[in-house]
Write a protein that holds these residues in place. Structure first.
Motif, PDB file in Angstrom:
ATOM      1  N   TYR A  64      -5.464  -1.078  -7.263  1.00 59.85           N
ATOM      2  CA  TYR A  64      -5.867  -0.222  -6.077  1.00 59.85           C
ATOM      3  C   TYR A  64      -5.850   1.092  -6.254  1.00 59.85           C
TER       4      TYR A  64
ATOM      5  N   VAL B  10     -11.711  13.863  -5.024  1.00 62.46           N
ATOM      6  CA  VAL B  10     -12.689  14.238  -4.181  1.00 62.46           C
ATOM      7  C   VAL B  10     -12.380  15.328  -3.393  1.00 62.46           C
ATOM      8  N   ALA B  11     -11.219  15.111  -2.583  1.00 58.69           N
ATOM      9  CA  ALA B  11     -10.739  16.127  -1.816  1.00 58.69           C
ATOM     10  C   ALA B  11     -10.295  17.361  -2.324  1.00 58.69           C
TER      11      ALA B  11
ATOM     12  N   ASP C 121       0.610   4.552  -2.422  1.00 64.01           N
ATOM     13  CA  ASP C 121       0.465   5.862  -1.956  1.00 64.01           C
ATOM     14  C   ASP C 121       1.344   6.909  -2.813  1.00 64.01           C
ATOM     15  N   ARG C 122       2.524   6.283  -2.735  1.00 64.79           N
ATOM     16  CA  ARG C 122       3.615   7.262  -3.389  1.00 64.79           C
ATOM     17  C   ARG C 122       3.183   7.385  -4.960  1.00 64.79           C
TER      18      ARG C 122
ATOM     19  N   VAL D  32      -0.884  12.832  -8.523  1.00 62.44           N
ATOM     20  CA  VAL D  32      -1.617  13.991  -8.372  1.00 62.44           C
ATOM     21  C   VAL D  32      -0.827  15.348  -8.401  1.00 62.44           C
TER      22      VAL D  32
ATOM     23  N   ALA E 128       0.315   7.576  -6.258  1.00 62.63           N
ATOM     24  CA  ALA E 128      -1.017   8.374  -6.331  1.00 62.63           C
ATOM     25  C   ALA E 128      -0.425   9.664  -5.858  1.00 62.63           C
ATOM     26  N   ALA E 129       0.635   9.853  -5.201  1.00 61.74           N
ATOM     27  CA  ALA E 129       0.886  11.162  -4.738  1.00 61.74           C
ATOM     28  C   ALA E 129       1.630  11.990  -5.974  1.00 61.74           C
ATOM     29  N   GLU E 130       2.455  11.071  -6.630  1.00 65.58           N
ATOM     30  CA  GLU E 130       3.233  11.748  -8.036  1.00 65.58           C
ATOM     31  C   GLU E 130       2.407  11.986  -9.031  1.00 65.58           C
TER      32      GLU E 130
ATOM     33  N   GLN F 233      -8.614   3.774  -7.148  1.00 62.21           N
ATOM     34  CA  GLN F 233      -9.431   3.893  -6.178  1.00 62.21           C
ATOM     35  C   GLN F 233      -8.977   5.211  -5.107  1.00 62.21           C
ATOM     36  N   LEU F 234      -7.631   4.994  -5.031  1.00 64.86           N
ATOM     37  CA  LEU F 234      -7.101   6.008  -4.296  1.00 64.86           C
ATOM     38  C   LEU F 234      -7.130   7.241  -4.714  1.00 64.86           C
TER      39      LEU F 234
ATOM     40  N   ARG G 210       0.686  -1.254   0.018  1.00 67.84           N
ATOM     41  CA  ARG G 210       0.098   0.150   0.058  1.00 67.84           C
ATOM     42  C   ARG G 210       0.805   1.362  -0.086  1.00 67.84           C
TER      43      ARG G 210
ATOM     44  N   ASN H 230     -10.636   9.000  -4.335  1.00 73.59           N
ATOM     45  CA  ASN H 230     -10.617   9.950  -2.930  1.00 73.59           C
ATOM     46  C   ASN H 230      -9.856  11.127  -2.790  1.00 73.59           C
ATOM     47  N   ILE H 231      -8.524  11.101  -3.432  1.00 72.63           N
ATOM     48  CA  ILE H 231      -7.895  12.224  -3.556  1.00 72.63           C
ATOM     49  C   ILE H 231      -8.514  13.338  -4.455  1.00 72.63           C
TER      50      ILE H 231
END
Lengths: 167, 269
Positions: free
Chosen positions: B100, B110-111, B71-72, B78, B74-76, B103-104, B67, B107-108
């Motif tokens: 996955y 939306v925020a 996360d990393r 975004v 997804a961060a790249e 999906q992550l 996971r 949510n990011i």
């Protein structure tokens, strides 16, 4: 004289949950047609089943099960639904003149009720976590304000914020 | 609708299965971040978008939680979208099948108020249907992740085909490239043996990763599944055919299927 069959069982439902249900109802009289010897022993020792008949499997159309295979037909009246299981007996069974009962592989017990859904079951992205809480929104604002070289770290903080706040 | 992040699938067989709409999204993007080690994919993407990031290069580490990598990644993605839009996340296969990361991102997004558009790709399931001749519409289909199935005791019905995903990484959320011990697959084998006989033949499947390579299809008796440990890897999918045909439970409906009068009762003329 053999007891009336209350339930016809196949390995299709032979799992821990089913055995636990049987254990709570030791008076149920079972018949099975495809269990291994080991599984038969498990039913007796682990689930406490007292009577376990074996019926050979075969396919033979039976238009009137109520009269021709009353032992199997009577299984339908056992109130197993409350245990989470229902009985599905398809018309493929025959009782011979000598008393032998032959039941097809279609005579099975099946689940009637799905297990209850846990309150925190997976339900969409991030499994129920909420991106709109105050904490998430604060983290999102920090991402917007972050300098380009700090954005990756800010987004990682946002992910943690989303994850830590259940909806 | 303006799009900030395209999430596209690159298909299974290298670049041969990239769709036209995915190509358009890639050509339209300022930055493409990709998760597909197939031969030729990086070169193909580079020709269509010069700003390219290989997310695998962020590095998987042994014994680390998978996971954390997502996360990393997804961060790249975004961070790239916040720099200049649109960007594309290009993922091997179908971007919403067994992945996955999207999906992550949902949510990011939306925020942060970002708009995501997903474009489908050829999935491993599509390849499996083609290679094994499975039709999920006529025979039904059960589909579980191997670890999730064991974790939650997911129900399995032996009268419909079953696809078990991520067999090669069953039993842990930590990453490792090391080969599996046979014992790793014993819990999965035993769980399935509750519903199928040991002699039931199952298939270990891996879709062709390149047009010049065929799929890997190994059939083994379920009771011997663990003996195939050496051939089971991260991309292996387990296909379990039905053990028996589901019986007809509604003879009245069966009788009505070919009845014109019944059809008339279902339609308006």
């Amino acid at each position: 004289m053999r007891p009336p069959v209350q339930l016809v069982l196949s390995r299709a439902v032979f799992d821990d949950e089913f055995r636990a249900a049987l254990k709570a109802n030791p008076e149920v009289t079972l018949a099975e047609f495809d269990l291994t010897q080991q599984e038969r022993e498990l039913l007796k020792t682990e689930a406490g089943v007292r009577e376990l008949m074996h019926v050979p499997a075969m396919v033979s159309p039976l238009p009137d099960m109520e009269s021709q295979a009353p032992e199997v037909a009577s299984a339908k009246i056992v109130p197993m639904a409350e245990l989470g299981f229902a009985i599905r007996v398809t018309p493929y069974a025959i009782q011979h003149a000598d008393g032998r009962l032959e039941v097809s592989a279609d005579a099975v017990v099946e689940r009637a009720v799905l297990p209850p859904i846990p309150e925190r079951a997976p339900a969409g992205p991030l499994y129920g976590h909420n991106p709109k809480t105050t904490e998430s929104q604060n983290a999102a604002e920090a991402v917007r304000q972050a300098a380009p070289e700090q954005r990756v770290e800010a987004v990682l903080q946002l992910i943690n914020a989303i994850r830590s706040t259940d909806s | 609708m303006s799009v900030d992040i395209y999430v596209v699938g690159t298909g299974i067989t290298s670049i041969a299965q990239i769709t036209r709409e995915a190509e358009e999204a890639i050509c339209d993007s300022q930055h493409v971040l990709y998760l597909d080690p197939s031969p030729g994919v990086a070169e193909w993407l580079k020709q269509r978008c010069p700003v390219l990031t290989d997310l695998y290069a962020l590095g998987y580490e042994d014994n680390a939680e998978r996971r954390g990598f997502y996360d990393r990644m997804a961060a790249e993605v975004v961070a790239a979208a916040l720099e200049k839009t649109p960007v594309t996340l290009a993922i091997h296969g179908h971007p919403r099948v067994g992945v996955y990361l999207p999906q992550l991102l949902d949510n990011i997004a939306v925020a942060l108020g970002l708009k995501i558009r997903t474009l489908p790709g050829i999935s491993a399931l599509a390849a499996l249907c083609a290679d094994l001749g499975v039709d999920p519409c006529t025979s039904g289909l059960q589909s579980w992740n191997a670890t999730d199935m064991l974790l939650r005791h997911r129900p399995v019905s032996a009268d419909a085909p079953l696809v078990v995903w991520s067999v090669g990484v069953v039993g842990t959320s930590l990453h490792s490239d090391a080969p599996s011990r046979p014992e790793r697959f014993v819990p999965l084998r035993d769980y399935l043996l509750r519903n199928y006989p040991a002699s039931h033949e199952v298939t270990l499947y891996y879709a062709a990763p390149h047009v010049l390579a065929g799929p890997s299809i190994e059939t083994v008796a379920l009771g011997r599944l663990h003996e195939m440990a050496d051939g089971i890897h991260r991309g292996t999918t387990l296909f379990v055919p039905p053990a028996y045909a589901a019986p007809i439970c509604d003879p009245d409906l069966l009788a009505a299927l070919d009845d014109p009068a019944h059809l008339e009762s279902l339609i308006r003329r």
